[in-house]
Write a protein that holds these residues in place. Structure first.
Motif, PDB file in Angstrom:
ATOM      1  N   PRO A 199      28.902  -2.885  44.797  1.00 24.70           N
ATOM      2  CA  PRO A 199      27.418  -2.757  44.672  1.00 24.70           C
ATOM      3  C   PRO A 199      26.647  -3.897  44.990  1.00 24.70           C
ATOM      4  CG  PRO A 199      28.049  -2.644  42.366  1.00 24.70           C
ATOM      5  CD  PRO A 199      29.262  -2.941  43.150  1.00 24.70           C
ATOM      6  N   GLU A 238      12.357   2.199  42.102  1.00 20.15           N
ATOM      7  CA  GLU A 238      12.749   1.790  40.674  1.00 20.15           C
ATOM      8  C   GLU A 238      13.891   0.996  40.938  1.00 20.15           C
ATOM      9  OE1 GLU A 238      10.659   2.185  38.211  1.00 20.15           O
ATOM     10  OE2 GLU A 238       9.427   3.799  39.246  1.00 20.15           O
ATOM     11  N   ALA A 239      13.957   0.173  39.732  1.00 20.57           N
ATOM     12  CA  ALA A 239      15.177  -0.768  39.560  1.00 20.57           C
ATOM     13  C   ALA A 239      16.346   0.140  39.626  1.00 20.57           C
ATOM     14  CB  ALA A 239      15.044  -1.697  38.337  1.00 20.57           C
ATOM     15  N   GLY A 240      17.468  -0.059  40.217  1.00 21.64           N
ATOM     16  CA  GLY A 240      18.699   0.712  40.364  1.00 21.64           C
ATOM     17  C   GLY A 240      18.915   1.713  41.502  1.00 21.64           C
ATOM     18  N   GLU A 241      17.481   1.833  42.099  1.00 15.06           N
ATOM     19  CA  GLU A 241      17.549   2.652  43.259  1.00 15.06           C
ATOM     20  C   GLU A 241      17.767   1.659  44.658  1.00 15.06           C
ATOM     21  OE1 GLU A 241      14.733   6.541  42.230  1.00 15.06           O
ATOM     22  OE2 GLU A 241      13.794   4.598  43.027  1.00 15.06           O
ATOM     23  N   ILE A 243      20.330   0.724  46.288  1.00 19.17           N
ATOM     24  CA  ILE A 243      21.560  -0.203  46.130  1.00 19.17           C
ATOM     25  C   ILE A 243      22.715   0.472  47.139  1.00 19.17           C
ATOM     26  CG2 ILE A 243      23.336  -1.023  44.716  1.00 19.17           C
ATOM     27  CD1 ILE A 243      20.529  -1.948  44.051  1.00 19.17           C
ATOM     28  N   CYS A 250      22.382   2.405  51.552  1.00 15.36           N
ATOM     29  CA  CYS A 250      21.893   2.892  50.244  1.00 15.36           C
ATOM     30  C   CYS A 250      21.580   4.421  50.565  1.00 15.36           C
ATOM     31  CB  CYS A 250      20.694   2.188  49.816  1.00 15.36           C
ATOM     32  SG  CYS A 250      19.086   2.439  50.599  1.00 15.36           S
TER      33      CYS A 250
END
Length: 259
Positions: A199, A238-241, A243, A250
């Protein structure tokens, strides 16, 4: 030198240093034993190399010291006094000993062969290339053993800055896919590479140019429209999207053409 003057003081009253991670007894890298406060994933490579040594030597445990001082001396018996002194200096520490058994550096492969005398007891190959499945199997076994010993030396390099990293270890001949594994996936090496499951940090990967992040590392945006210059075609995420995984884009750019 008199025996009573050899060793280390048992009533040392000097304050001890503390490291961030203690590790498991028998698996600690030199930088852990030297109480280095800046440790890297190289400590885990050392631990993996220790496990490989157990397999090759057919012996466990090999290192059974009950204190860090004793553990350093166990390593010094293999690595030698000069190497331990240089390793200590790398971490702003000092190593000094008057124990006469600590001499020159010995390869880890020598230790494995000493503990397991049959490790390299292979019959000489009568033919090259081998003329039967049995000869081919013996030749493969010999090569795998030699490759394992080479990887052992790289994993147990006392200098953490030179120790092989995880990615290069996976591409080492001992762990790299063989022809049978390659044939099983139709020759598609990408299916066998560890990179295919990695990732990426936001903004990296094959769709990196379609990601934005402000200089403070806060606001995250991805492009989903037709005009990359049009701010309205960028959305907040958002954080985590957003990737990217391995060689794939992604979730926002699955339909984009990256050929």
């Amino acid at each position: 030198m008199l025996p009573e003057y050899i060793g280390w003081p048992t009533d040392d009253t000097r304050p001890t240093l503390k490291a961030n991670r203690a590790g498991t007894r028998g698996f600690r890298a030199p930088e852990v034993l030297f109480k280095c406060v800046v440790q890297t994933p190289a400590v885990d490579i050392w631990s993996a190399g220790t496990i490989l040594l157990f397999f090759l030597a057919k012996k466990w445990p090999i290192f059974a010291a009950t204190s860090d001082m004793h553990a350093l001396l166990e390593q010094a018996l293999i690595l030698g006094k000069e190497v331990m002194e240089k390793c200590a200096a790398l971490h702003c520490r000092t190593f000094s000993t008057n124990i006469p058994e600590i001499g020159e550096r010995k390869p880890w492969s020598m230790m494995a062969k000493t503990l397991n005398p049959s490790l390299l007891n292979f019959p000489p190959p009568p033919w090259d290339p081998p003329q039967s499945p049995e000869e081919a199997s013996e030749q493969l076994h010999r090569q795998l053993t030699l490759d394992a010993l080479d990887l052992l030396e790289k994993c147990l390099d006392p200098f953490s800055v030179y120790r092989i990293n995880a990615k290069n270890a996976l591409y080492h001949p001992f762990l790299a896919p063989d022809s049978t594994e390659v044939e099983a996936v139709g020759g598609d090496m990408m299916q066998l590479e560890d990179d295919a499951f990695f990732p990426h940090p936001f903004g990296d990967g094959i769709c990196a140019k379609y990601h934005q992040q402000d200089s403070s590392g806060g606001e995250l945006k991805v492009f989903i429209g037709a005009d990359i210059e049009d701010p309205s075609h960028w959305i907040d995420v958002e954080a985590g999207e957003g990737i990217a995984i391995g060689y794939e884009p992604c979730e926002f750019h699955q339909d984009f053409d990256f050929s």
